[in-house]
Motif scaffolding. Structure first.
Motif, PDB file in Angstrom:
ATOM      1  N   GLU A  26      12.038 -11.584   8.335  1.00 27.60           N
ATOM      2  CA  GLU A  26      11.061 -10.827   7.552  1.00 27.60           C
ATOM      3  C   GLU A  26       9.847 -11.714   7.301  1.00 27.60           C
ATOM      4  OE1 GLU A  26      11.648  -8.120   3.783  1.00 27.60           O
ATOM      5  OE2 GLU A  26      11.518 -10.235   3.204  1.00 27.60           O
ATOM      6  N   ALA A  27       8.651 -11.158   7.532  1.00 27.20           N
ATOM      7  CA  ALA A  27       7.422 -11.931   7.339  1.00 27.20           C
ATOM      8  C   ALA A  27       6.417 -11.094   6.556  1.00 27.20           C
ATOM      9  CB  ALA A  27       6.817 -12.303   8.687  1.00 27.20           C
ATOM     10  N   GLY A  28       5.660 -11.768   5.709  1.00 26.25           N
ATOM     11  CA  GLY A  28       4.536 -11.130   5.043  1.00 26.25           C
ATOM     12  C   GLY A  28       3.371 -11.095   6.016  1.00 26.25           C
ATOM     13  N   ILE A  29       2.329 -10.374   5.661  1.00 22.88           N
ATOM     14  CA  ILE A  29       1.184 -10.254   6.546  1.00 22.88           C
ATOM     15  C   ILE A  29      -0.101 -10.343   5.722  1.00 22.88           C
ATOM     16  CG2 ILE A  29       1.270  -7.725   6.469  1.00 22.88           C
ATOM     17  CD1 ILE A  29       0.356  -7.737   9.399  1.00 22.88           C
ATOM     18  N   VAL A  30      -1.095 -11.051   6.248  1.00 27.62           N
ATOM     19  CA  VAL A  30      -2.381 -11.198   5.568  1.00 27.62           C
ATOM     20  C   VAL A  30      -3.261 -10.028   5.983  1.00 27.62           C
ATOM     21  CG1 VAL A  30      -4.431 -12.639   5.316  1.00 27.62           C
ATOM     22  CG2 VAL A  30      -2.183 -13.705   5.539  1.00 27.62           C
ATOM     23  N   LEU A  31      -3.730  -9.273   5.000  1.00 25.67           N
ATOM     24  CA  LEU A  31      -4.537  -8.081   5.257  1.00 25.67           C
ATOM     25  C   LEU A  31      -5.915  -8.227   4.634  1.00 25.67           C
ATOM     26  CD1 LEU A  31      -1.795  -5.450   4.440  1.00 25.67           C
ATOM     27  CD2 LEU A  31      -2.543  -6.163   6.694  1.00 25.67           C
ATOM     28  N   GLN A  32      -6.852  -7.413   5.132  1.00 24.49           N
ATOM     29  CA  GLN A  32      -8.213  -7.413   4.602  1.00 24.49           C
ATOM     30  C   GLN A  32      -8.514  -6.055   3.976  1.00 24.49           C
ATOM     31  OE1 GLN A  32     -10.957  -8.071   7.769  1.00 24.49           O
ATOM     32  NE2 GLN A  32     -10.874 -10.291   7.590  1.00 24.49           N
ATOM     33  N   GLY A  33      -9.233  -6.081   2.884  1.00 25.03           N
ATOM     34  CA  GLY A  33      -9.814  -4.892   2.275  1.00 25.03           C
ATOM     35  C   GLY A  33      -8.973  -3.638   2.269  1.00 25.03           C
ATOM     36  N   THR A  34      -9.358  -2.666   3.065  1.00 24.49           N
ATOM     37  CA  THR A  34      -8.745  -1.342   3.020  1.00 24.49           C
ATOM     38  C   THR A  34      -7.520  -1.202   3.922  1.00 24.49           C
ATOM     39  OG1 THR A  34     -10.263  -0.599   4.735  1.00 24.49           O
ATOM     40  CG2 THR A  34     -10.934  -0.224   2.459  1.00 24.49           C
ATOM     41  N   GLU A  35      -7.084  -2.281   4.544  1.00 23.71           N
ATOM     42  CA  GLU A  35      -5.942  -2.179   5.467  1.00 23.71           C
ATOM     43  C   GLU A  35      -4.673  -1.720   4.763  1.00 23.71           C
ATOM     44  OE1 GLU A  35      -6.835  -5.267   9.080  1.00 23.71           O
ATOM     45  OE2 GLU A  35      -5.989  -6.117   7.245  1.00 23.71           O
ATOM     46  N   ILE A  36      -4.418  -2.195   3.547  1.00 23.14           N
ATOM     47  CA  ILE A  36      -3.200  -1.810   2.842  1.00 23.14           C
ATOM     48  C   ILE A  36      -3.206  -0.317   2.522  1.00 23.14           C
ATOM     49  CG2 ILE A  36      -4.046  -2.424   0.543  1.00 23.14           C
ATOM     50  CD1 ILE A  36      -0.449  -2.847   1.823  1.00 23.14           C
ATOM     51  N   LYS A  37      -4.392   0.243   2.274  1.00 22.46           N
ATOM     52  CA  LYS A  37      -4.477   1.678   1.997  1.00 22.46           C
ATOM     53  C   LYS A  37      -4.120   2.489   3.239  1.00 22.46           C
ATOM     54  CE  LYS A  37      -7.733   1.273  -1.756  1.00 22.46           C
ATOM     55  NZ  LYS A  37      -8.921   1.822  -2.386  1.00 22.46           N
ATOM     56  N   SER A  38      -4.570   2.029   4.401  1.00 19.00           N
ATOM     57  CA  SER A  38      -4.207   2.705   5.651  1.00 19.00           C
ATOM     58  C   SER A  38      -2.716   2.576   5.921  1.00 19.00           C
ATOM     59  CB  SER A  38      -4.984   2.113   6.818  1.00 19.00           C
ATOM     60  OG  SER A  38      -6.341   2.437   6.725  1.00 19.00           O
ATOM     61  N   ILE A  39      -2.148   1.408   5.603  1.00 23.08           N
ATOM     62  CA  ILE A  39      -0.710   1.209   5.811  1.00 23.08           C
ATOM     63  C   ILE A  39       0.078   2.134   4.899  1.00 23.08           C
ATOM     64  CG2 ILE A  39       1.168  -0.444   5.468  1.00 23.08           C
ATOM     65  CD1 ILE A  39      -0.772  -2.619   6.477  1.00 23.08           C
ATOM     66  N   ARG A  40      -0.338   2.261   3.645  1.00 24.09           N
ATOM     67  CA  ARG A  40       0.357   3.158   2.715  1.00 24.09           C
ATOM     68  C   ARG A  40       0.285   4.609   3.180  1.00 24.09           C
ATOM     69  NH1 ARG A  40      -1.739  -0.180  -2.100  1.00 24.09           N
ATOM     70  NH2 ARG A  40       0.064  -1.498  -2.502  1.00 24.09           N
ATOM     71  N   ASN A  41      -0.784   4.956   3.898  1.00 19.21           N
ATOM     72  CA  ASN A  41      -0.907   6.306   4.468  1.00 19.21           C
ATOM     73  C   ASN A  41      -0.110   6.453   5.766  1.00 19.21           C
ATOM     74  OD1 ASN A  41      -2.539   7.220   2.426  1.00 19.21           O
ATOM     75  ND2 ASN A  41      -4.445   6.781   3.506  1.00 19.21           N
ATOM     76  N   GLY A  42       0.480   5.358   6.253  1.00 14.93           N
ATOM     77  CA  GLY A  42       1.303   5.414   7.461  1.00 14.93           C
ATOM     78  C   GLY A  42       0.516   5.382   8.749  1.00 14.93           C
ATOM     79  N   LYS A  43      -0.709   4.874   8.726  1.00 13.24           N
ATOM     80  CA  LYS A  43      -1.549   4.863   9.931  1.00 13.24           C
ATOM     81  C   LYS A  43      -1.459   3.514  10.641  1.00 13.24           C
ATOM     82  CE  LYS A  43      -4.227   8.635   8.548  1.00 13.24           C
ATOM     83  NZ  LYS A  43      -5.503   9.244   8.490  1.00 13.24           N
ATOM     84  N   VAL A  44      -0.252   3.194  11.116  1.00 15.05           N
ATOM     85  CA  VAL A  44       0.009   1.915  11.790  1.00 15.05           C
ATOM     86  C   VAL A  44       0.754   2.195  13.085  1.00 15.05           C
ATOM     87  CG1 VAL A  44       1.129  -0.324  11.577  1.00 15.05           C
ATOM     88  CG2 VAL A  44       0.272   0.807   9.554  1.00 15.05           C
ATOM     89  N   GLN A  45       0.406   1.449  14.135  1.00 14.82           N
ATOM     90  CA  GLN A  45       1.142   1.525  15.401  1.00 14.82           C
ATOM     91  C   GLN A  45       1.547   0.124  15.821  1.00 14.82           C
ATOM     92  OE1 GLN A  45      -1.024   3.420  18.500  1.00 14.82           O
ATOM     93  NE2 GLN A  45      -0.276   5.434  17.953  1.00 14.82           N
TER      94      GLN A  45
END
Length: 155
Positions: A26-45
């Protein structure tokens, strides 16, 4: 999955098809600005993404996080490389394992845990075509057995 994992956001189904996963981290990830909001919306591939070790740091490449709809000028590049947060011992073990022939580090799934985005990465050995066909046959046989048991229980 990791103990206490929360909402699964994205799964890399192709990873288990192309690689025989031997170990997961398991690893954490460094994100910028609005990336976490997109991840919470499930917009990841995670489909074609991979992990590389550069300068004793783990980086995930080719992971697509869609720009946030209301992000305007604060949005990010969807395919940029993102740093993974791992301990030095974990990174050194990853380096040692990938030096062996045929091993690769691939992201398996991304999930939210206690409000933080986490990536489950796996160390896997690439499968040959005949291995993939064999796995598909086993999967189909298992499905047939489950169907037969289900029909037997009905009567």
């Amino acid at each position: 999955m990791a103990k206490g994992a929360g909402k699964v956001v994205a799964v890399n189904k192709k990873a288990n098809h192309d690689f025989a996963i031997e170990e997961t981290i398991e690893a954490g990830i460094v994100l910028q600005g609005t990336e976490i909001k997109s991840i919470r919306n499930g917009k990841v591939q995670l489909r074609d993404s991979f992990v590389r070790i550069r300068n004793n740091e783990a980086w995930i490449s080719n992971m697509h996080i869609s720009p946030y709809d209301q992000g305007n000028r604060f949005n990010h590049d969807p395919l940029r490389s993102r740093k993974l947060l791992l301990h030095k011992k974990q990174i050194s073990s990853l380096i040692g394992r990938t030096k062996e022939q045929g091993f690769a580090i691939v992201p398996l799934k991304m999930y939210l845990k206690d409000g933080f985005a986490k990536v489950l990465i796996g160390i896997g050995k690439g499968k040959k075509d005949y291995d993939k066909r064999e796995d598909l046959k086993k999967k189909e046989a298992k499905r047939e057995m489950a169907r037969a048991l289900k029909d037997k229980q009905r009567y």
